[in-house]
Structures are given as structure tokens and as C-alpha cells.
Design a protein around this motif. Sequence first.
Motif, mmCIF file in Angstrom:
data_model
loop_
_atom_site.group_PDB
_atom_site.id
_atom_site.type_symbol
_atom_site.label_atom_id
_atom_site.label_comp_id
_atom_site.label_asym_id
_atom_site.label_seq_id
_atom_site.Cartn_x
_atom_site.Cartn_y
_atom_site.Cartn_z
ATOM 1 N N ALA A 1 6.644 7.581 -12.979
ATOM 2 C CA ALA A 1 6.492 6.975 -11.644
ATOM 3 C C ALA A 1 5.308 6.007 -11.646
ATOM 4 C CB ALA A 1 6.288 8.063 -10.598
ATOM 5 N N VAL A 2 4.219 6.400 -12.289
ATOM 6 C CA VAL A 2 3.041 5.518 -12.377
ATOM 7 C C VAL A 2 3.452 4.211 -13.053
ATOM 8 C CG1 VAL A 2 0.802 5.215 -13.540
ATOM 9 C CG2 VAL A 2 1.321 7.376 -12.362
ATOM 10 N N ARG A 3 4.192 4.329 -14.155
ATOM 11 C CA ARG A 3 4.592 3.120 -14.908
ATOM 12 C C ARG A 3 5.522 2.243 -14.075
ATOM 13 N NH1 ARG A 3 4.018 6.142 -20.114
ATOM 14 N NH2 ARG A 3 1.764 5.921 -20.377
ATOM 15 N N GLU A 4 6.449 2.884 -13.358
ATOM 16 C CA GLU A 4 7.373 2.107 -12.517
ATOM 17 C C GLU A 4 6.610 1.338 -11.443
ATOM 18 O OE1 GLU A 4 10.632 4.382 -10.751
ATOM 19 O OE2 GLU A 4 10.941 5.302 -12.719
ATOM 20 N N LEU A 5 5.654 2.015 -10.827
ATOM 21 C CA LEU A 5 4.887 1.360 -9.757
ATOM 22 C C LEU A 5 4.022 0.238 -10.333
ATOM 23 C CD1 LEU A 5 4.247 4.613 -7.778
ATOM 24 C CD2 LEU A 5 5.256 2.561 -6.793
ATOM 25 N N LEU B 1 0.868 -1.187 0.000
ATOM 26 C CA LEU B 1 0.000 0.000 0.000
ATOM 27 C C LEU B 1 0.899 1.230 0.000
ATOM 28 C CD1 LEU B 1 -2.882 1.231 0.248
ATOM 29 C CD2 LEU B 1 -2.574 1.154 2.743
ATOM 30 N N THR B 2 0.656 2.137 -0.941
ATOM 31 C CA THR B 2 1.495 3.334 -0.974
ATOM 32 C C THR B 2 0.750 4.514 -1.588
ATOM 33 O OG1 THR B 2 3.719 4.127 -1.525
ATOM 34 C CG2 THR B 2 2.591 2.867 -3.234
ATOM 35 N N VAL B 3 1.400 5.666 -1.563
ATOM 36 C CA VAL B 3 0.851 6.859 -2.228
ATOM 37 C C VAL B 3 1.929 7.432 -3.142
ATOM 38 C CG1 VAL B 3 -0.682 7.498 -0.319
ATOM 39 C CG2 VAL B 3 1.603 8.494 -0.428
ATOM 40 N N LEU B 4 1.467 8.101 -4.189
ATOM 41 C CA LEU B 4 2.350 8.894 -5.049
ATOM 42 C C LEU B 4 1.804 10.315 -5.020
ATOM 43 C CD1 LEU B 4 4.512 9.436 -7.238
ATOM 44 C CD2 LEU B 4 2.920 8.472 -8.926
ATOM 45 N N MET B 5 2.610 11.231 -4.481
ATOM 46 C CA MET B 5 2.182 12.633 -4.396
ATOM 47 C C MET B 5 2.772 13.370 -5.592
ATOM 48 S SD MET B 5 2.862 13.062 -0.315
ATOM 49 C CE MET B 5 4.241 11.933 -0.205
ATOM 50 N N HIS C 1 5.867 7.812 -2.164
ATOM 51 C CA HIS C 1 6.530 8.302 -3.378
ATOM 52 C C HIS C 1 6.066 9.724 -3.657
ATOM 53 C CE1 HIS C 1 7.874 4.207 -4.502
ATOM 54 N NE2 HIS C 1 6.814 3.869 -3.776
ATOM 55 N N ALA C 2 6.949 10.520 -4.253
ATOM 56 C CA ALA C 2 6.561 11.893 -4.569
ATOM 57 C C ALA C 2 7.330 12.420 -5.769
ATOM 58 C CB ALA C 2 6.814 12.800 -3.368
ATOM 59 N N VAL C 3 6.629 13.206 -6.581
ATOM 60 C CA VAL C 3 7.271 14.017 -7.602
ATOM 61 C C VAL C 3 7.323 15.419 -7.008
ATOM 62 C CG1 VAL C 3 7.065 14.949 -9.939
ATOM 63 C CG2 VAL C 3 6.274 12.614 -9.446
ATOM 64 N N PRO C 4 8.535 15.981 -6.837
ATOM 65 C CA PRO C 4 8.620 17.307 -6.221
ATOM 66 C C PRO C 4 7.935 18.366 -7.073
ATOM 67 C CG PRO C 4 10.778 16.263 -6.346
ATOM 68 C CD PRO C 4 9.850 15.434 -7.173
ATOM 69 N N PRO C 5 7.440 19.407 -6.424
ATOM 70 C CA PRO C 5 6.746 20.459 -7.158
ATOM 71 C C PRO C 5 7.644 21.149 -8.180
ATOM 72 C CG PRO C 5 6.845 20.938 -4.798
ATOM 73 C CD PRO C 5 7.501 19.627 -5.000
ATOM 74 N N ARG C 6 6.994 21.583 -9.268
ATOM 75 C CA ARG C 6 7.732 22.363 -10.271
ATOM 76 C C ARG C 6 8.315 23.614 -9.636
ATOM 77 N NH1 ARG C 6 3.142 22.642 -14.673
ATOM 78 N NH2 ARG C 6 2.253 21.048 -13.317
ATOM 79 N N GLY C 7 9.432 24.033 -10.123
ATOM 80 C CA GLY C 7 10.053 25.234 -9.573
ATOM 81 C C GLY C 7 10.728 24.908 -8.258
ATOM 82 N N GLY C 8 10.678 23.673 -7.915
ATOM 83 C CA GLY C 8 11.249 22.888 -6.857
ATOM 84 C C GLY C 8 11.597 23.543 -5.545
ATOM 85 N N CYS D 1 -1.541 1.792 -5.151
ATOM 86 C CA CYS D 1 -0.906 3.101 -4.975
ATOM 87 C C CYS D 1 -1.964 4.175 -5.237
ATOM 88 C CB CYS D 1 0.241 3.266 -5.971
ATOM 89 S SG CYS D 1 0.888 4.949 -5.987
ATOM 90 N N VAL D 2 -2.131 5.083 -4.287
ATOM 91 C CA VAL D 2 -3.087 6.182 -4.460
ATOM 92 C C VAL D 2 -2.322 7.399 -4.975
ATOM 93 C CG1 VAL D 2 -4.763 7.678 -3.309
ATOM 94 C CG2 VAL D 2 -4.521 5.289 -2.571
ATOM 95 N N LEU D 3 -2.716 7.866 -6.140
ATOM 96 C CA LEU D 3 -2.043 9.011 -6.766
ATOM 97 C C LEU D 3 -2.786 10.294 -6.396
ATOM 98 C CD1 LEU D 3 -0.209 10.475 -8.853
ATOM 99 C CD2 LEU D 3 -1.674 9.547 -10.658
ATOM 100 N N LEU D 4 -2.051 11.218 -5.775
ATOM 101 C CA LEU D 4 -2.645 12.465 -5.272
ATOM 102 C C LEU D 4 -2.073 13.647 -6.036
ATOM 103 C CD1 LEU D 4 -2.057 11.369 -1.633
ATOM 104 C CD2 LEU D 4 -4.353 11.708 -2.601
ATOM 105 N N GLY D 5 -2.911 14.652 -6.281
ATOM 106 C CA GLY D 5 -2.471 15.755 -7.132
ATOM 107 C C GLY D 5 -2.138 17.028 -6.374
#
Length: 197
Positions: free
Chosen positions: A88-92, A20-24, A49-56, A121-125
Motif C-alpha cells: 500500500a505504501v508503494r502504491e501510494l 491528503l490521506t491516511v493509511l491505517m 486507506h486501511a490494511v484490515p487487522p490480522r485475523g480479520g 499520506c500519514v501511516l498509522l499503526g
Amino acid sequence: MTPERYAKILRVLSRRQPTLTVLMDEVNKPHNLSAIVRTCDAVGVLQAHAVPPRGGRLADFEGHTFEATSGSAHKWVPVQRHENAVQAVRELQAQGFSVLATHLSQRSVDYREPDYTRPTCVLLGAEKWGVSDEAAEAADLNIVVPMFGMVQSLNVSVAAATILFEAQRQRLAAGLYDSPQLDQAALRAWAFEWAYP
Ligand code: SAM
């Protein structure tokens, strides 16, 4: 490390849910990220898991605000970074996870419908943009928490908690917290890491 502390670490790890995981996806407010990680700890997510925000503001992952609001949960739920949500979605998915995108679309279903006892995996926006159409498209399913108010969406950490506790409810009923989901070698390795960071 006292024996009591080590016993608690083993007890918690024996309930961790590696499936069970999340992707932010660019969740950009540190207090939201922290609140989500804290909920992850509560329901037994092993790794987020997380993709850092744009402009980081990558520093927010380890930064002061994150630590202050997660109540130390970040120590117990490592957040793995990804550069791109679709990748990330594809990797998971390649690891066997079914990715559920929290996204309002033609194909969205009520968040209580999926079987969360399967690897999920729950993907959150992001607060501003939500989950991108591309990431939602790449996901296995789109889910939504039904809304009947004047406001269109929930705070992302509230949506995460609502969905993750449904996953916990289903997993409790299926007995997934009754015996370790990590194998003994992995459990010992995590215990060592937690005990001697
Ligand atoms: N304007 C954005 C949009 O159009 O998607 C709103 C994003 S909302 C504030 C931030 C995130 O919270 C969403 O991407 C989703 O992950 C989650 N979220 C908010 N309300 C939700 C709901 N009713 N069902 C499922 N997820 C929700």
C-alpha cells in the motif's frame, strides 16, 4: 435532496483535499478507526486507506460499531482496503504521495517538520504493534509527536488528529481550502455519489 443539502455537499467537496490521506495499518479497534475517519472528514481527506487487522474483522469497516462511533463520517470518507502495508505504501508513493510513518526510529522527525501542502499520506499503526519496521522503512519519512510523560505512546486516533490538524493548519495557510482541489468533473461525480448513494 433539497437545494440546500446539495449546496452543502458542493461546499464540503470544494474543500476536500485529494492530496491528503491516511493509511491505517491494522488499526484493530473499531472505535479508533471510526474516530480517525471522523477526523479525516473534518480536515477534508477525500479518501482514506486501511490494511484490515490480522485475523480479520473486516466487517468492522462497515459494521455497527464503526457506524455508531464515526457519527456518519464513514459515508463521506470511503476507506479503501489494501492487503499489505508495504504494498500500500508503494502504491501510494507511485501515485505521488509522500508517506509519513508515525514511528519512533533513528530517523524520526518532529511531526511539525514536514511540508503537508505536498501530497501526503500519514501511516498509522496498530494499537499493539505500531507500524511495522518494513512499512516504516518503505515510508519516505518517520514522524513522531514528541512525548514528555510516563506513557510511551498516544492513542492512535489522538496521534492521527494531532498530525492531521497540523496538515490542515499548513494547508489553510497555503490557501488550499480557498479553491477546489478536485477538478470540476471529479467534483460533480463525487457530488452525485454523495447525493444519491
Ligand atoms: N506499542 C506500539 C509501538 O511500539 O509502536 C504503540 C502503538 S500506539 C498505541 C498506536 C499508534 O498510534 C502508533 O502506531 C502510531 O501510529 C500512533 N502514535 C502513538 N503515539 C504516537 C506518537 N507519539 N507520535 C506519532 N504517532 C503516535
